[in-house]
Design an enzyme around this catalytic site. Sequence first.
Site, PDB file in Angstrom:
ATOM      1  N   MET A 152       0.817  -1.209   0.000  1.00  0.00           N
ATOM      2  CA  MET A 152       0.000   0.000   0.000  1.00  0.00           C
ATOM      3  C   MET A 152       0.861   1.275   0.000  1.00  0.00           C
ATOM      4  O   MET A 152       2.062   1.228   0.236  1.00  0.00           O
ATOM      5  CB  MET A 152      -0.926   0.002   1.214  1.00  0.00           C
ATOM      6  CG  MET A 152      -1.932  -1.148   1.224  1.00  0.00           C
ATOM      7  SD  MET A 152      -2.997  -1.152   2.664  1.00  0.00           S
ATOM      8  CE  MET A 152      -3.985   0.324   2.389  1.00  0.00           C
ATOM      9  N   HIS A 153       0.199   2.388  -0.283  1.00  0.00           N
ATOM     10  CA  HIS A 153       0.737   3.745  -0.099  1.00  0.00           C
ATOM     11  C   HIS A 153       1.812   4.178  -1.099  1.00  0.00           C
ATOM     12  O   HIS A 153       2.176   5.356  -1.137  1.00  0.00           O
ATOM     13  CB  HIS A 153       1.330   3.929   1.306  1.00  0.00           C
ATOM     14  CG  HIS A 153       0.485   3.420   2.420  1.00  0.00           C
ATOM     15  ND1 HIS A 153      -0.827   3.799   2.600  1.00  0.00           N
ATOM     16  CD2 HIS A 153       0.758   2.539   3.431  1.00  0.00           C
ATOM     17  CE1 HIS A 153      -1.315   3.193   3.664  1.00  0.00           C
ATOM     18  NE2 HIS A 153      -0.374   2.419   4.181  1.00  0.00           N
ATOM     19  N   ASP A 174      -2.786  -4.794   0.370  1.00  0.00           N
ATOM     20  CA  ASP A 174      -2.364  -6.087   0.912  1.00  0.00           C
ATOM     21  C   ASP A 174      -2.966  -6.413   2.272  1.00  0.00           C
ATOM     22  O   ASP A 174      -3.229  -7.581   2.570  1.00  0.00           O
ATOM     23  CB  ASP A 174      -0.838  -6.209   0.944  1.00  0.00           C
ATOM     24  CG  ASP A 174      -0.148  -5.103   1.737  1.00  0.00           C
ATOM     25  OD1 ASP A 174      -0.841  -4.220   2.287  1.00  0.00           O
ATOM     26  OD2 ASP A 174       1.091  -5.113   1.799  1.00  0.00           O
TER      27      ASP A 174
END
Length: 487
Positions: free
Chosen positions: A76-77, A235
């Site tokens: 992520m991110h 995830d």
Amino acid sequence: MYIGIDLGTSSVKLILASLKGEVISSVSKNYDLLIPKPMWTEQNPNDWYEQTLLGLKELVKGYEKEIKAIGFSGQMHGLVILGDQDQILRHAILWNDQRTIEEVDYLNDEIGIETLLNQTGNIALTGLTAPKLLWVKKNEPEIFSKIDKVMLPKDYIAYKLSGTFATDVSDVSGTLYYDVKAKAYSKHMLKLLSIEEKQLPKVYESYEKIGSLKRELKEMLNIEQDVDIIIGAGDQAAGAVGIGIVNDGKASVSLGTSGVVFVASDTFKEDRKSYLQSYAHANGKYHMMGVMLNAAGSLNWWSEKIFQNFNYSDFFEKLELTSIDDSIYFLPYLSGERSPINDPNATGVFFGLRLEHRKAHMDRAVIEGVTYALKQSFDLIKGLGVDIDELRITGGGAKSEVWAQMIADIFNVKVVTIKIEEGPALGAAILAMVGNRAFSSVEDACRHMIKTNKLYEPNQKNAILYERKYNDFIKIYPTIKKLYKDI
């Protein structure tokens, strides 16, 4: 057959799964982690795509006519930015990159936590996507001016396979420019970032179809039928689906490189005191999570970097030779920390060392320290009125029965392991099944497919000893935190 693709930090994992929850085959392909400066982490999105294609070629061989849909999970991110010819403008900046301390301070202090919570449901953290955009805008203005598309890591792979510019509600929740409760981009945040909505992908529920596998890729893989592309999830949400954490109040602890306490919720819950992350879930509802940057990562650092030898079974066996009520403590803040302290300047600390201590005592302290830090997030979520009496554990650390029992004792709840532990990749495959209408809902799919394995009940004698140590552990950081900025 259904494919789940999990784009991790060190490798991409692909699995082929049946509707019975059987993993028919799996493939992993590695790629490099780039560290251009201390505390910076980047990757080349082309590496992700090339290794994904190599993995697909291996995975589908012999099953070409049976593939129905592909779902995704991913780290992520991360910030992936493309130009108007879909060229990659710079390496992706990853979730564990710490370069954005100034941008985070600006967002939290000048824009204000109250504004961020009202606009997104979350506060700024160094790993999130919005601070990275501000960093690029300030430090690489020529690149920033050429941005045509902003996307997250797994969405880049979905885009390359389908041609559809898309994301999902769970992954985009971690950008800090998405209003999680309203499930819409925050116009206020986009203006602040100097980004327009047309530069951002359309947002789908995690189980929704966004398109089909490109014709040229079908030819490359010797697939004749249409293959649905389901957008999938970040995830953590995908991993929760992969172990059946989709009903209200159900919880898990992930013991990967990072550590995550994850709780599913039917409604949006906002934490305005300790700032746990509140995101959309892959089942169309919501979840909360506390994320620490080094869980099993602390164990790997201690054994591989410090002692240059690592054997899981030997490590955990020796823990049983040491006493729970020993006085040594370890703060696992090796890369700064997110939950529950939100301090990028924090560092790792051994506290309470004495002459009689040996490596085995420090081994125990490392595992206990990680578990205490996870319990802090667990307690914060329970403090919001969430009733949790059972945890499912996942990740590499879940393979240790000693650690599973320690979690049961320290958290004082039942701990359960899962029979098929494929984590986010299985979650991605399940989302592909739901998107392909093999199941009516994510909950229905998990009910049919996820089976539990072993149950660990808390040892009440141990729980009392650990509770005393935990209460001492949580006093250490507040006492020394003012020292970190002076180091």
